[in-house]
Design an enzyme around this catalytic site. Structure first.
Site, PDB file in Angstrom:
ATOM      1  N   LEU A   1       0.828  -1.212   0.000  1.00 33.77           N
ATOM      2  CA  LEU A   1       0.000   0.000   0.000  1.00 33.77           C
ATOM      3  C   LEU A   1       0.861   1.261   0.000  1.00 33.77           C
ATOM      4  O   LEU A   1       0.521   2.252  -0.653  1.00 33.77           O
ATOM      5  CB  LEU A   1      -0.924  -0.010   1.232  1.00 33.77           C
TER       6      LEU A   1
ATOM      7  N   ASP B   1      13.663   2.813  10.525  1.00 33.57           N
ATOM      8  CA  ASP B   1      12.817   1.971  11.372  1.00 33.57           C
ATOM      9  C   ASP B   1      11.885   2.952  12.082  1.00 33.57           C
ATOM     10  O   ASP B   1      12.355   3.832  12.821  1.00 33.57           O
ATOM     11  CB  ASP B   1      13.682   1.196  12.383  1.00 33.57           C
TER      12      ASP B   1
ATOM     13  N   SER C   1      -6.890  -1.259   9.983  1.00 28.86           N
ATOM     14  CA  SER C   1      -7.313  -2.475   9.278  1.00 28.86           C
ATOM     15  C   SER C   1      -8.736  -2.747   9.718  1.00 28.86           C
ATOM     16  O   SER C   1      -9.144  -2.318  10.808  1.00 28.86           O
ATOM     17  CB  SER C   1      -6.426  -3.656   9.697  1.00 28.86           C
TER      18      SER C   1
ATOM     19  N   ASP D   1      11.506   3.376   4.871  1.00 28.90           N
ATOM     20  CA  ASP D   1      11.271   1.943   5.081  1.00 28.90           C
ATOM     21  C   ASP D   1      12.560   1.334   5.630  1.00 28.90           C
ATOM     22  O   ASP D   1      13.613   1.988   5.657  1.00 28.90           O
ATOM     23  CB  ASP D   1      10.855   1.275   3.753  1.00 28.90           C
TER      24      ASP D   1
ATOM     25  N   TYR E   1      -2.556  -8.193  16.439  1.00 30.13           N
ATOM     26  CA  TYR E   1      -2.737  -7.321  15.271  1.00 30.13           C
ATOM     27  C   TYR E   1      -3.963  -6.424  15.456  1.00 30.13           C
ATOM     28  O   TYR E   1      -3.907  -5.210  15.233  1.00 30.13           O
ATOM     29  CB  TYR E   1      -2.864  -8.199  14.025  1.00 30.13           C
TER      30      TYR E   1
HETATM   31  N1  LIG Z   1      -2.691  -5.681   2.463  1.00 33.62           N
HETATM   32  C1  LIG Z   1      -3.822  -5.701   3.131  1.00 33.62           C
HETATM   33  O1  LIG Z   1      -4.780  -6.379   2.740  1.00 33.62           O
HETATM   34  C2  LIG Z   1      -3.973  -4.883   4.393  1.00 33.62           C
HETATM   35  C3  LIG Z   1      -5.218  -4.886   5.037  1.00 33.62           C
HETATM   36  C4  LIG Z   1      -5.394  -4.134   6.184  1.00 33.62           C
HETATM   37  C5  LIG Z   1      -4.351  -3.375   6.682  1.00 33.62           C
HETATM   38  N2  LIG Z   1      -3.143  -3.385   6.049  1.00 33.62           N
HETATM   39  C6  LIG Z   1      -2.078  -2.576   6.635  1.00 33.62           C
HETATM   40  O2  LIG Z   1      -1.514  -1.757   5.632  1.00 33.62           O
HETATM   41  C7  LIG Z   1      -0.142  -1.523   5.908  1.00 33.62           C
HETATM   42  C8  LIG Z   1       0.669  -1.917   4.686  1.00 33.62           C
HETATM   43  O3  LIG Z   1       0.449  -3.280   4.430  1.00 33.62           O
HETATM   44  P1  LIG Z   1       0.993  -4.001   3.114  1.00 33.62           P
HETATM   45  O4  LIG Z   1       0.034  -5.079   2.791  1.00 33.62           O
HETATM   46  O5  LIG Z   1       1.332  -2.979   2.110  1.00 33.62           O
HETATM   47  O6  LIG Z   1       2.289  -4.714   3.731  1.00 33.62           O
HETATM   48  P2  LIG Z   1       3.747  -4.909   3.131  1.00 33.62           P
HETATM   49  O7  LIG Z   1       4.360  -5.942   4.010  1.00 33.62           O
HETATM   50  O8  LIG Z   1       3.696  -5.114   1.649  1.00 33.62           O
HETATM   51  O9  LIG Z   1       4.447  -3.491   3.418  1.00 33.62           O
HETATM   52  C9  LIG Z   1       4.759  -3.085   4.715  1.00 33.62           C
HETATM   53  C10 LIG Z   1       6.060  -2.319   4.666  1.00 33.62           C
HETATM   54  O10 LIG Z   1       6.356  -1.867   5.997  1.00 33.62           O
HETATM   55  C11 LIG Z   1       7.731  -1.984   6.192  1.00 33.62           C
HETATM   56  N3  LIG Z   1       8.050  -2.050   7.630  1.00 33.62           N
HETATM   57  C12 LIG Z   1       7.835  -3.069   8.497  1.00 33.62           C
HETATM   58  N4  LIG Z   1       8.305  -2.758   9.708  1.00 33.62           N
HETATM   59  C13 LIG Z   1       8.842  -1.513   9.607  1.00 33.62           C
HETATM   60  C14 LIG Z   1       9.493  -0.645  10.507  1.00 33.62           C
HETATM   61  N5  LIG Z   1       9.706  -0.985  11.802  1.00 33.62           N
HETATM   62  N6  LIG Z   1       9.930   0.556  10.064  1.00 33.62           N
HETATM   63  C15 LIG Z   1       9.728   0.924   8.771  1.00 33.62           C
HETATM   64  N7  LIG Z   1       9.119   0.152   7.864  1.00 33.62           N
HETATM   65  C16 LIG Z   1       8.679  -1.060   8.282  1.00 33.62           C
HETATM   66  C17 LIG Z   1       8.131  -3.266   5.467  1.00 33.62           C
HETATM   67  O11 LIG Z   1       9.528  -3.300   5.190  1.00 33.62           O
HETATM   68  C18 LIG Z   1       7.263  -3.173   4.210  1.00 33.62           C
HETATM   69  O12 LIG Z   1       7.947  -2.540   3.145  1.00 33.62           O
HETATM   70  C19 LIG Z   1       0.183  -2.346   7.159  1.00 33.62           C
HETATM   71  O13 LIG Z   1       0.113  -1.486   8.287  1.00 33.62           O
HETATM   72  C20 LIG Z   1      -0.924  -3.376   7.198  1.00 33.62           C
HETATM   73  O14 LIG Z   1      -1.180  -3.812   8.508  1.00 33.62           O
HETATM   74  C21 LIG Z   1      -2.928  -4.132   4.921  1.00 33.62           C
END
Ligand SMILES: NC(=O)c1ccc[n+]([C@@H]2O[C@H](COP(=O)([O-])OP(=O)(O)OC[C@H]3O[C@@H](n4cnc5c(N)ncnc54)[C@H](O)[C@@H]3O)[C@@H](O)[C@H]2O)c1
Length: 256
Positions: free
Chosen positions: A17, A59, A149, A36, A162
């Site tokens: 996202l 981080d 979420s 990131d 979560y």
């Molecule tokens: N994909 C979905 O269906 C979905 C649904 C509901 C909520 N979300 C939320 O959306 C957000 C993005 O999800 P996504 O699916 O794109 O996940 P993703 O895993 O593709 O991307 C998450 C990114 O966060 C980075 N990250 C993790 N820990 C970190 C830290 N301590 N510092 C900096 N960066 C960090 C990771 O390196 C990664 O690039 C998350 O918060 C997730 O909980 C996603």
């Protein structure tokens, strides 16, 4: 606030996202800092998106890293960050008790630390810097978008940690909006349903189809650009503030 020439920090911007948001915002003329983890493909993603996008290894739980990302934005783009999109997040799937015993406490605390403390760390540091800047149209100084979420409201079996973290992100939206209102800084939270990010796209097609059928309409996984589209609207619509918006095609998650 217009995206053209905005200075945008996107945490978690190297994947899913966050990456979709960095992509859409850069196309709309914003300057973007992808914040990131150093281990993420942030360098390659920034290079792919062009000269208006930089990567700052971050981080989100580290004050020094977030300050360095804000400084990098200002040094490269000549103005402080005025939009922050918090997409960095992690998940753990563990039941409260299982055959292995009680839920691992360290795992619970890690999810809370990254998702809640990490998100808040970015908010407080961006807001502090923004409070020192000159206000624009309508007295507005900046906009923050957080990512919760649907698990904040209908968390499934194995989602205690979560869901607790996402519930906290949803719950802090209004008090932060109230805290920052005197500074002309808005904040909203997006609560996504099921989106086709690397996490879900890696599942077998049959599982993806099964998941898609649980979404009333449209019965498919969300496109990450649809998340980015809503983030753009929140930035651009001055009346949106203090609200949590579900983006889920009317999905309500079942217990499992
Ligand atoms: N994909 C979905 O269906 C979905 C649904 C509901 C909520 N979300 C939320 O959306 C957000 C993005 O999800 P996504 O699916 O794109 O996940 P993703 O895993 O593709 O991307 C998450 C990114 O966060 C980075 N990250 C993790 N820990 C970190 C830290 N301590 N510092 C900096 N960066 C960090 C990771 O390196 C990664 O690039 C998350 O918060 C997730 O909980 C996603």
């Amino acid at each position: 606030m217009q995206l053209q020439n905005a200075i945008v920090l996107v945490t978690g911007g190297a994947s899913g996202l966050g990456r979709a948001t960095a992509t859409r915002f850069a196309k709309a003329g914003a300057h973007v800092v992808i914040a990131d983890l150093a281990s993420s493909p942030g360098v390659a993603v920034a290079a792919e998106l062009g000269k208006n996008v930089i990567f700052s290894p971050t981080d989100v739980t580290s004050e020094a890293d977030v300050l360095a990302a804000l400084a990098a934005a200002e040094a490269n783009f000549g103005k402080p960050v005025n939009v922050a999109i918090n997409c960095a997040g992690i998940a753990v799937a563990q039941r409260t008790i299982s055959k292995k015993g009680p839920h691992d406490l360290a795992a619970f605390q890690r999810v809370l630390n990254v998702n809640v403390a990490g998100t808040f760390n970015v908010i407080r540091l961006v807001a502090a810097r923004l409070s020192e800047t000159e206000a624009g149209v309508d007295g507005e100084r900046g906009v923050i978008v957080d990512t919760a979420s649907v698990a904040a409201f209908d968390g499934q079996i194995g989602q205690a940690a979560y869901a607790a973290s996402k519930g906290a992100i949803a719950a802090m939206t209004l008090p932060i909006a109230r805290d920052l209102s005197g500074f002309g800084i808005r904040i909203c939270t997006i609560a996504p349903g099921l989106f086709k990010t690397p996490m879900l796209a890696g599942l077998p097609e049959q599982v993806q189809n099964e998941l898609s059928k649980t979404v009333p309409f449209p019965a498919r996984l969300g496109d990450p650009d649809e998340y980015a589209f809503l983030a753009q609207h929140i930035v651009e619509n001055p009346m949106l503030n203090g609200e949590v918006i579900r983006l889920d095609g009317a999905l309500r998650m079942a217990p499992k």
